[in-house]
Design an enzyme around this catalytic site. Sequence first.
Site, PDB file in Angstrom:
ATOM      1  N   ARG A  86       0.827  -1.209   0.000  1.00  0.00           N
ATOM      2  CA  ARG A  86       0.000   0.000   0.000  1.00  0.00           C
ATOM      3  C   ARG A  86       0.859   1.255   0.000  1.00  0.00           C
ATOM      4  NH1 ARG A  86      -0.754   4.486   3.237  1.00  0.00           N
ATOM      5  NH2 ARG A  86      -0.603   3.171   5.098  1.00  0.00           N
ATOM      6  N   HIS A 146       3.403   3.781  14.010  1.00  0.00           N
ATOM      7  CA  HIS A 146       3.599   3.810  12.560  1.00  0.00           C
ATOM      8  C   HIS A 146       4.771   4.766  12.329  1.00  0.00           C
ATOM      9  CE1 HIS A 146       2.164   3.823   8.295  1.00  0.00           C
ATOM     10  NE2 HIS A 146       2.759   5.006   8.299  1.00  0.00           N
ATOM     11  N   HIS A 152       8.241   6.340  10.354  1.00  0.00           N
ATOM     12  CA  HIS A 152       8.933   6.597   9.088  1.00  0.00           C
ATOM     13  C   HIS A 152      10.415   6.833   9.372  1.00  0.00           C
ATOM     14  CE1 HIS A 152       5.634   7.370   5.989  1.00  0.00           C
ATOM     15  NE2 HIS A 152       5.024   6.866   7.049  1.00  0.00           N
ATOM     16  N   CYS A 173       6.000   9.654   2.364  1.00  0.00           N
ATOM     17  CA  CYS A 173       4.713  10.344   2.405  1.00  0.00           C
ATOM     18  C   CYS A 173       4.638  11.287   1.210  1.00  0.00           C
ATOM     19  CB  CYS A 173       4.538  11.121   3.696  1.00  0.00           C
ATOM     20  SG  CYS A 173       2.932  11.941   3.746  1.00  0.00           S
TER      21      CYS A 173
END
Lengths: 319, 319
Positions: free
Chosen positions: A16, A218, A220, A251
């Site tokens: 995704r 989550h 990054h 992102c």
Amino acid sequence: MADLPTHVEIHEEGPREGFQIEPGPIGSADKIRLIEALAETGLRHVQVCSFVNPRLVPGWADAEAVVAGFRARPGVEYTGLFFNGNGLDRALAFRDKLAIRGSISLTASDAFTRRNLHRSHAENVAAMRQHSALQLARGIPVNRIGVMAAFGCNYQGDIPPAQVIRTLQDGLAIATETGADITLFSLADTMGWATPARIERVIGEVRNRWPDMALSLHLHDTRGLAVANAFAGLKLGVTRYDSTVGGLGGCPFAGQPKAAGNICTEELVLLCEEMGIATGVDLDALIEVGRMAEAIVGHQLPSELIHAGSLDAFRRKAA
Amino acid sequence: MADLPTHVEIHEEGPREGFQIEPGPIGSADKIRLIEALAETGLRHVQVCSFVNPRLVPGWADAEAVVAGFRARPGVEYTGLFFNGNGLDRALAFRDKLAIRGSISLTASDAFTRRNLHRSHAENVAAMRQHSALQLARGIPVNRIGVMAAFGCNYQGDIPPAQVIRTLQDGLAIATETGADITLFSLADTMGWATPARIERVIGEVRNRWPDMALSLHLHDTRGLAVANAFAGLKLGVTRYDSTVGGLGGCPFAGQPKAAGNICTEELVLLCEEMGIATGVDLDALIEVGRMAEAIVGHQLPSELIHAGSLDAFRRKAA
């Protein structure tokens, strides 16, 4: 190390997150190949696509073809991301194949909400109230509040922990009004502002307020600290992490075209397994899938581990 | 976070580690440009070259030209790496410009010693006894024992902490025999086997045995865990780290041509400064030097931070 968890739950989001941002175009068959390979590694949760507007995210224009096309492995939970009623309806067409879970998704940064969603925070709260009610009306449980930019924002700067608390309170108010039963808070470091100290501070304040709520991170790797942040989370007993194979992703809305992607699943698995925290994942198999992901996107991925090889591979050679 | 140190000492090794492994050829002028730029960022310790056999390490055939050529900045300590009498003599020719510090350098893995130095551990101990005596005879203080492969080895597999202890004991025996006064142990994760748990275990055992010895960590990001390992070191109060700008480097002898380099100085500085640990380094200036390093070597370096930009840069924009 006494307070480390014994196991963690990894939510693989490589397909995704990755195919949403890769310039591609990448064929549906390659997406399906990656999803099927991931499910063979021991991963139990794979987010396979995003049901978003194909004009905004052309990389997921083929979401239906991908979901229809992959062969589901028993015991693996597959999900698709959606943010509105249209996305939900597209997901519901695959309710036999996808686990459809509702969510109340907010952002701790008003500036990011405006840039990303073209709404104020108040307008986003109103939209999420509607979305929560819609999900519940469709029979979809809403058990999760997600908070993006929970550790800082490229457009707003530092985000005080109190702002994260307020955002979660806004989410809980939506849940109360719409009858949702929240059992999980997911805190997202959308633009890579987290540091171990910030993880400790934010999670500390959230835990003070809601000691029994399950937490998910989550992360990054935008500035290289994702694995250190996961380690800080593990020390605090956080047992659920989103990650992406090879470190796919990034992102697309955060104004950093060259920014690294999510925390790399392989490196998260290595971190956990070497500390005796079970992931259920066969790391050598996962490293092979990371190399497959690199071949599919056609450029080097941020994962260092897929280039170096696992410790177990060298242990076997040395034995 | 109460046990975190208030400041750390960073030893920048980008020029030495990087230009030793880069295929190049890279001109002496570019090496000098990088060294001079590094010294403008607030870094106080810069290892500028390696005095090694130019047939084995052609990237440092121009060590003399580079050392002669750079403009030294007052207050910055410049060093050159050497492992034997020939290297020492080459360094001594620059004793007005370089801080020449002796060392007893051993390896916790016998297999790596054989591959890297074509000697057994016992032969290496004998060579280091001679080398320690020679350094002292030249009037060079020998205060440091370095242990390579202290956390694992591609050729030998896991290295038990007891093996690190024995290696340090061998080094201390050399020191006693030759009259060296050891004040620092440097533990190197030469092939990227360290994890936070392993850092805690090895440092714990070393501390148990030698509670007052200063410790230094030399970390490689071979499998993506270097920053997490540094964080583990900081939590244990380790205040001295080697690192390389941009993540330059790697180990040319470890059979991993694609392996990532050392822990990236920028990411180490970000980690420390955001936790209130002073480094003395201007991170935005250092990020610019990382970008310069990338331009000099002509390919993308592993640092994520030089591609994403510092938090302070975004804070200023958001303010």
